[in-house]
Design an enzyme around this catalytic site. Structure first.
Site, PDB file in Angstrom:
ATOM      1  N   CYS A  35       0.828  -1.202   0.000  1.00 49.54           N
ATOM      2  CA  CYS A  35       0.000   0.000   0.000  1.00 49.54           C
ATOM      3  C   CYS A  35       0.865   1.256   0.000  1.00 49.54           C
ATOM      4  O   CYS A  35       0.448   2.306  -0.496  1.00 49.54           O
ATOM      5  CB  CYS A  35      -0.942   0.000   1.197  1.00 49.54           C
ATOM      6  SG  CYS A  35      -0.138  -0.355   2.774  1.00 49.54           S
ATOM      7  N   HIS A  57      -1.235   0.512   7.634  1.00 47.34           N
ATOM      8  CA  HIS A  57      -1.742   0.648   6.267  1.00 47.34           C
ATOM      9  C   HIS A  57      -1.582   2.093   5.814  1.00 47.34           C
ATOM     10  O   HIS A  57      -1.740   3.023   6.595  1.00 47.34           O
ATOM     11  CB  HIS A  57      -3.218   0.231   6.215  1.00 47.34           C
ATOM     12  CG  HIS A  57      -3.830   0.368   4.862  1.00 47.34           C
ATOM     13  ND1 HIS A  57      -3.403  -0.363   3.783  1.00 47.34           N
ATOM     14  CD2 HIS A  57      -4.828   1.179   4.405  1.00 47.34           C
ATOM     15  CE1 HIS A  57      -4.114  -0.023   2.723  1.00 47.34           C
ATOM     16  NE2 HIS A  57      -4.982   0.908   3.083  1.00 47.34           N
TER      17      HIS A  57
END
Length: 1055
Positions: free
Chosen positions: A172, A605
């Site tokens: 990510c 994330h």
């Protein structure tokens, strides 16, 4: 050691054992901060010498359910499944202030350890059974969670909406960085237009040069697809494989955004350097990457009495977050280090330094240092402090060209801050008045004294009845002098977390009475003691003087406080306007992108918020998902201070450069992207066309593959009749017969017993006036009955909508034609062939149905009403089944029913508040199931047993994460948000634990991105097994039993 401690506590023990016991007491006192030896002794003895268990006693871990503070609105698990149940009166309060009660609990626990262990073993048996059962189930792949793979046709790009980027495993960070750079038109133009002469390509010898050129070519292909692909998201695998080689263990851990950005820009800089300046490799002034991203600053200062000055180049400018409230404060702290002031001993010597930007790049990137190394723990930690940043920042105040005016303003600001500090000290003397440890605002203290002086003593004469009712007390009791708790007091109690989930009960009432008689009793009060403090004797003259002085002093003090606050406010306004001169607002930089990190230091994330110039709005780029956002959402996720999410990197662009300003002629990004595609080299245009052709082939192959499979019936309103064809307990009809039967016929068959009773009540009318008169009377009598039933006030244990379809229609104001046709169809049901009268009435009703044409009733509307009622019955059945399973501790099965009930119920509630069931009830037990399963999965994960670890991961992947995604992607309540934060924090707390196996840490790193990211995958809910009630009466009685069990904290059996 535990046996030795028990022997020492029972018989005095040997000297060495006593020493060990004393060491444990000392350690327990250090951990808990409690200094009372008898208190610590009782806790350690209750824990059988186990230090950890003793700490649990004293820190209330045995009383509070994990996550209870975060989800305070939910009923406690110690109360079973009771909703709104009052707290039992015999539960002892375990707050720190109630020391006597806590001592009593410890005394009561001395001999219950064996019983507690037995109860815990019984409570663990269902968990072990569930684990064994889950091991035998087929394991789902990640893309198959809660349903089958989404259709390839659903992955098509909508018009020219920006595309997402596939996460190929902890990548990510790459998506966030690349999307931020791609949305810079100038950077995109440079990458797509990059080329080297053939001669240069042949002369590249070094490995790094070949790698950089290969990376640039892959990045070109990736950017070309992002411009012209027909897919919703692109696959960056080729580019990532090259970039990953520069990092150690890149396949096993997520990368730092700043580190990746540095490496990426270095490679691009080296690749462009080959094309722009072959003769002078060291001269990078003409390098487009340097011109776009790099600037210079001048550092001036004094070190050890010597002045120095140097110019440095910067790309991403690092800023500290700790100790600052906003971005400008961070920049001020970075530009000025130390106080450049003369020392008292030598007025000519100065210390400190200042930095000034001499050249700002078009793209100005600030790297926010949100991670720091904890020396005591030996691991990095994330800084969650709140830091605000503006959409437009003016960099004039940090430029060398404005040095003189800025230095003057900084000096003025410094003086003003000193004044504020002095005023704050004065204000604090008013607001924290007193000489003791507890201090209070002086106006409040004066007001309290005035209230005390104004209180009058009530004249209360005790009656004879009160005197007789007052029990006689010994002098010792009046003074509150009761004996302390006996160390050998014994009381057997059941564990508060027994298998039935009910509150704890005492097994030995006589022992309880004996112990409670020894607890301290409230001391008696003298009869003349007033109910509230008041002066005993005060004259009117004294009262008048005191009131006048106190009121005048209070008014003077309040005025002084207000003057101080006004002065502080004015000075703060002056500081805030210090740099508001138009002269210092000539270099505006507009916020282009915000890179956000959610999680802890070791894992988490990343996603990006990017401002889309043509659309004039913020977009959220979260892996494959690209959605429209807002500045408010960006603030909530990026400022920090609330959750584990905060901005990690800020990218600003010069707002005066023409190639960063959107063209007003392009009202959308469509024209801009199309023009860029037309300007691409032929090989890149062909690459886009080939990928789009492959997409069409993939869709065609997928459709052919699906056509060969047996189609599965998806949960929908049209299939509702299939779900409930066996509600009466009969065998399902054949497919052909079933296709003819409508939902209204199904509902008529469900209510046939009620219709038969209405026909039976018309015997007299049938005998005297014939069939039509009997039908007329039965029709109106049944309508009246159902109308009155629909108007009844609903009770918690009764839902009349479950009894009959017309009650549902009437409560939701269905059209009159729909109601009348539905009731007529009840009497036309073929299942009413009980006797001659029933058959005759059925035949007349069927004849009248045929007379009703399409113009009389809107059949499409008629069908939708019956579809809604079928869905309502299904939601009710799933809710009841889920609640029954929850009360029987089958949390995994319960969650699937509750989640599906909630999703379907939401569809109904969108049409009206009475269309569905109580949404809060489903949400409450869905939340409780999630918390229970999360605790179970976490316990299995840290068990270090391979099978249990796998089972915990499966629970997380197959149940918890998909359900969390569904909750967050809908309108999430505060209770649900708090529960999700509790679950996330539980898993984040395992990060960096020294006693955790490295393999577990690696698996944890793979789980956390999915746990923290709520939009990276498509969740398709799969319907749980069907549960069919036999009749409306069975469904109503079942509803009443379940509701009674919820409020009564008694589990029910699954029927």
């Amino acid at each position: 050691m535990t046996a030795e401690l028990q022997a020492a506590a029972a018989a005095g023990g040997a000297e060495s054992q006593g020493t060990n016991f004393q060491m444990l007491l000392n350690r327990l006192g250090e951990i808990t901060g409690i200094q009372d030896p008898s208190f610590l002794h009782a806790a350690l003895k209750a824990a059988n010498g186990d230090l950890t268990e003793a700490v649990n006693f004293l820190t209330e871990e045995r009383v509070k359910e994990p996550g209870q503070e975060a989800v305070a609105a939910e009923p406690s698990d110690c109360e079973g499944s009771a909703v709104g149940k009052e707290r039992p009166t015999n539960v002892i309060d375990l707050t720190p202030d109630n020391k006597d009660d806590l001592q009593a609990v410890i005394a009561l626990s001395l001999l219950e350890s064996l019983e507690v262990q037995a109860v815990e073993r019984d409570a663990n048996r269902p968990h072990k059974a569930n684990a064994a059962e889950n091991k035998n189930r087929s394991k789902r792949k990640r893309c198959e969670v809660w349903g089958e793979n989404p259709k390839q046709n659903d992955w098509r790009r909508v018009n020219d909406w920006p595309v997402g980027m596939k996460n190929i495993g902890n990548t990510c960070w790459f998506s966030a960085v690349i999307q931020s750079l791609f949305q810079l038109p100038e950077f995109r133009r440079l990458v797509l237009g990059y080329s080297l002469p053939q001669r240069m390509l042949e002369n590249c010898r070094s490995r790094s040069e070949k790698r950089n050129i290969a990376f640039m070519q892959e990045l070109q292909c990736l950017f070309a697809l992002m411009l012209g692909t027909h897919r919703k998201f692109v696959d960056p695998t080729a580019s990532l494989e090259l970039l990953k080689g520069a990092f150690k263990s890149a396949d096993e851990q997520q990368q730092d955004v700043s580190e990746v950005t540095h490496k990426l820009l270095d490679w691009l800089e080296d690749a462009f350097q080959l094309s722009v300046n072959v003769n002078s490799p060291q001269d990078k002034s003409e390098n487009p990457m340097v011109q776009l991203f790099y600037g210079t600053f001048l550092t001036e200062g004094v070190h050890e009495g010597k002045t120095f000055s140097k110019i440095e180049t910067f790309g991403q400018y690092p800023l500290q977050v700790n100790g600052y409230r906003n971005l400008n404060e961070c920049l001020e702290g970075a530009m000025v280090e130390g106080e450049i002031e003369p020392l008292p001993s030598d007025q000519s010597v100065k210390y400190g330094q200042e930095r000034w930007f001499t050249k700002l790049p078009p793209v100005l990137t600030f790297e926010l240092s949100r991670f720091e190394f904890n020396q005591s723990l030996g691991q990095p930690e994330k800084i969650h402090n709140k830091l605000e940043f503006p959409q437009i920042i003016y960099m004039d105040r940090y430029l060398y060209s404005n040095k003189e005016i800025i230095q003057r303003k900084r000096e003025e600001t410094r003086k003003l801050r000193k004044q504020i500090a002095i005023l704050q000290q004065k204000l604090e003397r008013y607001m924290k008045y007193g000489s003791g440890p507890s201090r209070f605002p002086l106006p409040d203290m004066l007001q309290y004294v005035l209230e005390f002086a104004s209180t009058k003593l009530p004249l209360v004469v005790p009656s004879a009845q009160d005197s007789q009712m007052m029990p006689a007390q010994s002098p010792a009791e009046c003074c509150g002098l009761n004996e302390p708790l006996q160390q050998n007091s014994v009381l057997e109690t059941e564990n508060t977390e027994n298998t039935e989930g009910a509150a704890s009960t005492l097994i030995n009432p006589p022992a309880q009475q004996e112990l409670m008689s020894k607890l301290p009793q409230p001391s008696c009060l003298p009869a003349e003691m007033p109910e509230c403090p008041a002066p005993r004797v005060v004259t009117e003259e004294e009262m008048s003087l005191v009131r006048t002085c106190l009121q005048r002093w209070r008014s003077e003090i309040e005025q002084d406080i207000q003057d101080l606050k006004d002065c502080i406010t004015r000075i703060n306004q002056s500081i805030g306007q210090m740099y508001g001169d138009p002269v210092l607002r000539q270099v505006p930089y507009r916020l282009h992108a915000v890179l956000v990190h959610e999680g802890q230091a070791n894992a988490g994330h990343y996603w990006a918020y990017i401002y889309d110039q043509p659309r004039k709005s913020w977009l959220k780029f979260n892996d494959i998902s690209v959605t429209e956002s807002s500045w408010e959402e960006l603030e909530r996720d990026s400022y920090g201070g609330l959750r584990n999410a905060s901005a990690y990197c800020l990218m600003y662009i010069n707002d005066k450069l023409s190639y960063f300003v959107a063209d007003d002629d392009d009202d959308a990004e469509t024209g801009q992207f199309q023009k860029e595609i037309e300007l691409l080299p032929p090989e890149l245009q062909n690459y886009i066309q080939e990928d789009n052709w492959r997409l069409e082939q993939e869709v065609e192959e997928w459709e052919q593959e699906q056509s060969c499979k047996i189609p599965q019936i998806e949960p929908s309103a049209t299939s509702e009749s299939q779900d409930f064809t066996s509600e009466s307990g009969q065998d399902p009809l054949s497919g052909c017969e079933h296709s003819i039967r409508s939902l209204s016929s199904e509902h008529a068959r469900i209510a046939k017993d009620q219709t038969a009773q209405a026909i039976a009540n018309t015997a007299d009318a049938y005998e005297k006036n014939g069939v039509e008169a009997a039908l007329y009377e039965a029709f109106h009598e049944e309508y009246s009955r159902l109308y009155l039933l629909a108007k009844e006030t609903p009770a918690p244990h009764n839902d009349p909508r479950l009894q009959h379809v017309l009650v549902y229609f009437l409560q939701n104001s269905a059209p009159k034609q729909v109601v009348e046709r539905t009731l007529l169809e009840q009497f036309a049901d073929r299942n009413l062939s009980y006797d001659e009268r029933s058959i005759s009435i059925m035949q007349v009703a069927r004849a009248k149905l045929k007379e009703i044409g399409p113009d009389d009733v809107n059949m499409e509307e008629y069908k939708k009403w019956h579809e809604d009622y079928s869905l309502f019955r299904k939601v009710s059945v799933y809710l009841l089944t889920g609640l029954e399973l929850y009360q029987n501790r089958k949390y995994q099965e319960a969650l699937t029913y509750l989640v599906y009930a909630y999703q379907s119920n939401t569809t109904l509630l969108m049409k009206g508040p009475n269309r569905g069931v109580d949404e809060s009830l489903i949400a409450l037990y869905r939340r409780k199931c999630l918390l229970k399963l999360n605790e179970m999965a976490a316990a299995l994960f840290v068990s270090n047993t391979e099978a249990d670890v796998l089972e915990g991961i499966n629970i997380l992947n197959e149940l918890i994460i998909p359900c969390m995604h569904l909750i967050i992607n809908n309108d999430i309540s505060k209770d649900d948000l708090d529960a999700i934060e509790v679950m996330r924090n539980r898993w984040c707390s395992y990060l960096g634990q020294e006693d955790m196996d490295a393999n577990l840490q690696m698996k944890l790193g793979e789980l956390l991105p999915r746990l923290l990211d709520c939009s990276a995958e498509v969740i398709i809910l799969k319907e749980p097994p069907k549960i069919r009630p036999n009749s409306p009466y069975d469904l109503c009685s079942r509803f009443a039993a379940v509701m009674e069990s919820i409020h009564g904290a008694a589990p029910v059996a699954v029927k």
